[in-house]
Each structure stands twice: as C-alpha cells, then as structure tokens.
Design a protein around this motif. Structure first.
Motif, PDB file in Angstrom:
ATOM      1  N   THR A 157       0.844  -1.198   0.000  1.00  0.00           N
ATOM      2  CA  THR A 157       0.000   0.000   0.000  1.00  0.00           C
ATOM      3  C   THR A 157       0.884   1.254   0.000  1.00  0.00           C
ATOM      4  N   GLU A 158       1.925   1.208   0.876  1.00  0.00           N
ATOM      5  CA  GLU A 158       2.816   2.381   0.963  1.00  0.00           C
ATOM      6  C   GLU A 158       3.469   2.675  -0.372  1.00  0.00           C
ATOM      7  N   ARG A 159       3.765   1.592  -1.139  1.00  0.00           N
ATOM      8  CA  ARG A 159       4.447   1.794  -2.421  1.00  0.00           C
ATOM      9  C   ARG A 159       3.458   2.048  -3.557  1.00  0.00           C
ATOM     10  N   GLY A 160       2.186   2.111  -3.216  1.00  0.00           N
ATOM     11  CA  GLY A 160       1.168   2.416  -4.232  1.00  0.00           C
ATOM     12  C   GLY A 160       0.964   1.295  -5.227  1.00  0.00           C
ATOM     13  N   MET A 161       1.271   0.042  -4.845  1.00  0.00           N
ATOM     14  CA  MET A 161       1.111  -1.068  -5.787  1.00  0.00           C
ATOM     15  C   MET A 161      -0.321  -1.623  -5.669  1.00  0.00           C
ATOM     16  N   ASN A 162      -1.255  -0.910  -6.284  1.00  0.00           N
ATOM     17  CA  ASN A 162      -2.677  -1.192  -6.070  1.00  0.00           C
ATOM     18  C   ASN A 162      -3.104  -2.592  -6.509  1.00  0.00           C
TER      19      ASN A 162
END
Ligand code: ATP
Ligand code: MG
Length: 376
Positions: free
Chosen positions: A192-197
C-alpha cells in the motif's frame, strides 16, 4: 379363520386338530380356534397364512395395518396380485416358500402412504403329519425404530471419526495459517505504501481466502470436541431479534421474505448465545439457499410443555428434501451444493445436543421445517 374353515389348508389344519385329539381334548378345539382368531387380531406381529395355490388364506390385523391393506380386499387373492406392479423378484414373499425354502430375518422396506416401515420377515411351511406341505406362514415385525437407532449409532460413529481427524489436524493447520496471515498483512502494508494497487488487491483476495480456511478449520474444531459452552440465562426471542437483520440481509439477495412469529411469552433458557445464533443462522441460510426462485422463510417461536422445551420452527417454502436424503443431511460432509462443505447441519446438531436439546426435520415434498428444541 375368522369365519370358520373355508379353504383346503384351513380345513386340513382344523381336521388334524380334531382327529388327533381324544373326546375330552376335542372340547379344546373351540379354544384353539378362538386362540387362532384372537392371535390374528391382537398379536403385534404381521402374520400371513398362504395355501398351496399361493393364495392368502388369512392375515393378522397388524399385517393389514403395516402393509396398508384391508382384510376383505386381500384374503383369497393370489400373493403375486397383492404386490401390484412391483417386479416379481422384489416381492418380499416368494413362491419358492411353498417348496420348503425357510426364510429367517429377511429385511425389507415397505412404503405405506408417507410412512416407510422397516420390516423383518420369517417364513416357513405348514406340513401335515405325513410331512406333506399344506401351505405356509409368514411372520414379520416392524423394526423401524430399531433401524433408526442403528442409523443414529452409525452417524455418531462417523461423527466421532471426523472428530478425531479434525482434532488431530485442525490445530496444525491453524498455527501456520496465523503466521501466513500475519506476514501477508505486513506485505499488504508495504504494498500500500508503495502504491502497488494491483498487488494490494491480490493480497486482499489471499486474506479473504485465508479467512475462509480459518472458518472451515473453526467448524472442524467445533465438531471435534464438545466446545466449552458459554452458558447464560437468555431469552430466545432476544437472540432471534439480534440475528434477524442478518437473515433478512441474506434473504433479500435471494428474493425471500422473512417473518418471525411468536404469540406466547417464552420462558428463559440456559444456553450459549453465540452458539445459538450460529445454529439459527445456519438453518435459516439453508432454507434461503433452498429457495432458488424466492419464497417465504417463517420462524415460529413456541413452547412444548410436554418436553419442557422452547421450540424454534424454521420453515421454508423451498422444494423440500427427498425422503431418501433426509437421513443423510446431518452427516458431516453431506452436501448437494457445489460450494457447500456439508458441515453446517452436523455442527448445528452437535451444538444443540451439547445444550441438551435436539433438532428434527419435517419435509413432505414441498417446503421444509427444521424444529430446534432447547430445554428451559
Ligand atoms: N431447508 C432445506 N431445504 C432443502 N434441502 C436442505 C435444507 N437444509 C439442508 N438441506 C440439504 O442438506 C444438505 C446439508 O446441509 P448442510 O447445512 O449440512 O451443508 P450445506 O448447506 O450443503 O453446506 P454448508 O452449510 O457448509 O454451506 C444441503 O446440501 C441440502 O442438500
Ligand atoms: Mg448449510
């Protein structure tokens, strides 16, 4: 035999009785005749008397009741005619009987209206003094209640076996699951923190599936040991109130309407609130799932003073449960649903019997009612 001797077999039996006796003993013949009449009327056995033409000479009242026949309609008829369209090889009474074939403890099922009798049959020939065969008799007994007792024992054996397997494996499955779940939640945070949806979405699916396994293992554990019940005094109508919204929610999706009816005030029961909820939910869910084209789910709360129980009837207007499946639905892993586990009802039965109650089911081709009895 009820109306005096009429057939050759009856005449022969009667003459034999007469001829063999001294004048004093002959007075006993009416007694013997009276006994035969009384016997056929009162004995708690199915009795059939058959002559050499394979015709029914006489029948006891119990036999008429069990087979659903009336004496007048069957006496003097050929045995084969009495079984109608049933293929000859399935007739419980075979002509070979007159050839001297002795039958003992032959088990057969007999459908009389909506009731199925389990019967156990003995038969043998009647001979004259010279040893010639005069006819035959058939005796049978209703062992339906014994049979269901036997099935209950077998079911308990199966439950115990599932319990042992479950006890041995459930904990072993649950422990690694807990650590997998923990690490997965950590991954999800990082993703989530890395935006890997996309990956977050996959992690969510994995977590949902893990929860499913967890629930299944939970049910296994429930089956495996009498769970420590969290007993308290409670009111069934209150428990019902708490879960009806959940049932309604499920019902709406299946186009089913739900109503709860209780007319008399109910006494409080001593039970485990959460377990009770699980039972009501499971059974209501089964009802809803059975009504593929929508329908009505009715829940009635009643008292049965004779057994000092509160009764919860959960009735659905679904297709019903076919007679040959009714005995199986409480078996662990029995399911007719592509995604069912078949554990729902066996868990319910376990819970309710731990509370000292019972569950029974009535289904007559259309609609099903599960009745849960909880002692008060
Ligand atoms: N109300 C009902 N109407 C018709 N059939 C039913 C009803 N309730 C139970 N059954 C039958 O009994 C079977 C066993 O039910 P049970 O709740 O034990 O397992 P399941 O519903 O198949 O699976 P799970 O409960 O794990 O989802 C069902 O598959 C279904 O065939
Ligand atoms: Mg179910």
């Amino acid at each position: 035999m009820h109306n005096g001797p009429t057939t050759p077999l009856e005449e022969a039996v009667s003459k034999l009785a007469e001829g063999r006796r001294s004048p004093g003993e002959r007075d006993a013949v009416p007694l013997l005749q009276r006994f035969a009449d009384t016997f056929l009327r009162d004995v708690n056995l199915g009795v059939l008397l058959i002559d050499l033409q394979f015709r029914l000479v006489d029948i006891s009242d119990t036999a008429c009741k069990l087979l659903g026949w009336s004496r007048e309609q069957v006496v003097n008829h050929r045995i084969n005619e009495l079984f109608g369209a049933m293929p000859k090889e399935h007739h419980p009474i075979q002509r070979s009987l007159l050839g001297g074939v002795v039958v003992t403890n032959y088990a057969f099922s007999w459908q009389n209206g909506t009731y199925r009798h389990e019967l156990l049959l003995d038969s043998n020939v009647v001979r004259c003094e010279e040893g010639r065969i005069l006819g035959a008799y058939v005796l049978f007994k209703d062992v339906t209640s014994l049979k269901s007792l036997e099935e209950q024992v077998q079911r308990n054996d199966r439950l115990a076996m599932v319990g042992q397997i479950a006890a041995g494996t459930a904990h072993e499955i649950r422990n690694p699951l807990t650590s997998i779940k923990g690490f997965l939640q950590m991954f999800k945070r990082t993703l989530t923190e890395r935006g890997m949806n996309k990956e977050v979405e996959f992690a969510d699916i994995m977590l949902t599936e893990l929860n499913r396994i967890n629930e299944l293992v939970g049910e296994f554990l429930l089956l495996s040991k009498p769970k420590d019940l969290n007993i308290e005094q409670l009111r069934i109508e209150q428990v019902m109130e708490e879960i009806v919204p959940i049932i309604r929610n499920e019902a709406v999706m299946h186009n089913v309407d739900v109503r709860v009816v209780h007319t008399v005030p109910l006494p409080p029961v001593v039970a485990d609130r959460e377990m009770l909820k699980q039972v009501f939910l499971n059974i209501a869910k089964n009802g809803i799932e059975a009504m593929v084209d929508g329908g009505h789910l009715s829940i009635y709360l009643k008292i049965d003073e004779s057994c000092k129980c509160v009764l919860v009837d959960i009735h659905d207007s679904g297709p019903g449960i076919p007679g040959f499946l009714v005995d199986k639905i409480f078996d662990p892993f029995f399911t007719t649903k592509p995604n069912g586990t078949g554990l729902g009802l066996s868990v319910c039965q376990r819970i309710i019997s731990d509370m000292g109650g019972g569950i029974r089911v009535a289904s007559k081709g259309y609609g099903t009612t599960f009745t849960i009895a909880i002692p008060y």
